[in-house]
Motif scaffolding. Sequence first.
Motif, PDB file in Angstrom:
ATOM      1  N   GLY A 172       0.817  -1.198   0.000  1.00  0.00           N
ATOM      2  CA  GLY A 172       0.000   0.000   0.000  1.00  0.00           C
ATOM      3  C   GLY A 172       0.852   1.249   0.000  1.00  0.00           C
ATOM      4  O   GLY A 172       0.354   2.367   0.013  1.00  0.00           O
ATOM      5  N   LEU A 173       2.166   1.062  -0.013  1.00  0.00           N
ATOM      6  CA  LEU A 173       3.113   2.176  -0.059  1.00  0.00           C
ATOM      7  C   LEU A 173       3.475   2.491  -1.509  1.00  0.00           C
ATOM      8  O   LEU A 173       3.361   1.622  -2.378  1.00  0.00           O
ATOM      9  N   PRO A 174       3.968   3.696  -1.771  1.00  0.00           N
ATOM     10  CA  PRO A 174       4.517   3.930  -3.108  1.00  0.00           C
ATOM     11  C   PRO A 174       5.635   2.912  -3.392  1.00  0.00           C
ATOM     12  O   PRO A 174       6.423   2.589  -2.493  1.00  0.00           O
ATOM     13  N   PRO A 175       5.695   2.367  -4.599  1.00  0.00           N
ATOM     14  CA  PRO A 175       6.676   1.321  -4.904  1.00  0.00           C
ATOM     15  C   PRO A 175       8.126   1.719  -4.611  1.00  0.00           C
ATOM     16  O   PRO A 175       8.932   0.871  -4.213  1.00  0.00           O
ATOM     17  N   GLU A 176       8.461   2.991  -4.790  1.00  0.00           N
ATOM     18  CA  GLU A 176       9.831   3.431  -4.513  1.00  0.00           C
ATOM     19  C   GLU A 176      10.174   3.261  -3.036  1.00  0.00           C
ATOM     20  O   GLU A 176      11.280   2.840  -2.685  1.00  0.00           O
ATOM     21  N   ILE A 177       9.229   3.573  -2.170  1.00  0.00           N
ATOM     22  CA  ILE A 177       9.462   3.446  -0.726  1.00  0.00           C
ATOM     23  C   ILE A 177       9.562   1.984  -0.338  1.00  0.00           C
ATOM     24  O   ILE A 177      10.461   1.581   0.404  1.00  0.00           O
TER      25      ILE A 177
ATOM     26  N   LEU B 194      19.261  -5.590 -10.805  1.00  0.00           N
ATOM     27  CA  LEU B 194      17.870  -6.017 -10.724  1.00  0.00           C
ATOM     28  C   LEU B 194      16.950  -4.901 -11.215  1.00  0.00           C
ATOM     29  O   LEU B 194      17.316  -3.731 -11.184  1.00  0.00           O
ATOM     30  N   ASP B 195      15.786  -5.277 -11.650  1.00  0.00           N
ATOM     31  CA  ASP B 195      14.744  -4.328 -12.016  1.00  0.00           C
ATOM     32  C   ASP B 195      13.512  -4.637 -11.180  1.00  0.00           C
ATOM     33  O   ASP B 195      13.223  -5.803 -10.893  1.00  0.00           O
ATOM     34  N   VAL B 196      12.791  -3.598 -10.802  1.00  0.00           N
ATOM     35  CA  VAL B 196      11.512  -3.751 -10.117  1.00  0.00           C
ATOM     36  C   VAL B 196      10.471  -3.036 -10.963  1.00  0.00           C
ATOM     37  O   VAL B 196      10.663  -1.882 -11.338  1.00  0.00           O
ATOM     38  N   ILE B 197       9.405  -3.753 -11.283  1.00  0.00           N
ATOM     39  CA  ILE B 197       8.303  -3.114 -11.997  1.00  0.00           C
ATOM     40  C   ILE B 197       7.046  -3.277 -11.150  1.00  0.00           C
ATOM     41  O   ILE B 197       6.799  -4.332 -10.573  1.00  0.00           O
TER      42      ILE B 197
END
Length: 136
Positions: A38-43, A71-74
Amino acid sequence: MDRDLVELRIHGGNLADSESWVYVWLLEGRVIYVGTTGLPPEIRTWLHLHDPDPDIGRMKALYPGIETDSLDVIAFRLPGSVPRPEAKVTVIAHLSAAGLLSERYVGDPPQRKSIGAEFSSLLDLITSRIGKHATG
């Protein structure tokens, strides 16, 4: 809307009006972890990398190549009606069935799950985006 301004509302001791996300960590186009937040993905990504609590800094705790691998996060916004735990189980089951989990996968094990129609467009989007990462 001013992109340099963020207003957060707190109700009942929690963030109100927060969005839900499902996110996948990729190593060379293959999935090594799936999470929801539920947090912004960057956080949430930063917490995975830096929090000393293994329940919060899961990738730091679970993935031995975290400090050396690229690594990549999407992340994908979930519709408001989709519960995060159900989304996570569904996405993991789909990615496993599609053969997209890496040999180095460290997330929750796939469960047998029938895919509801409400997930089909999200799963197509996730699979398509992973495919783009795999082909460079």
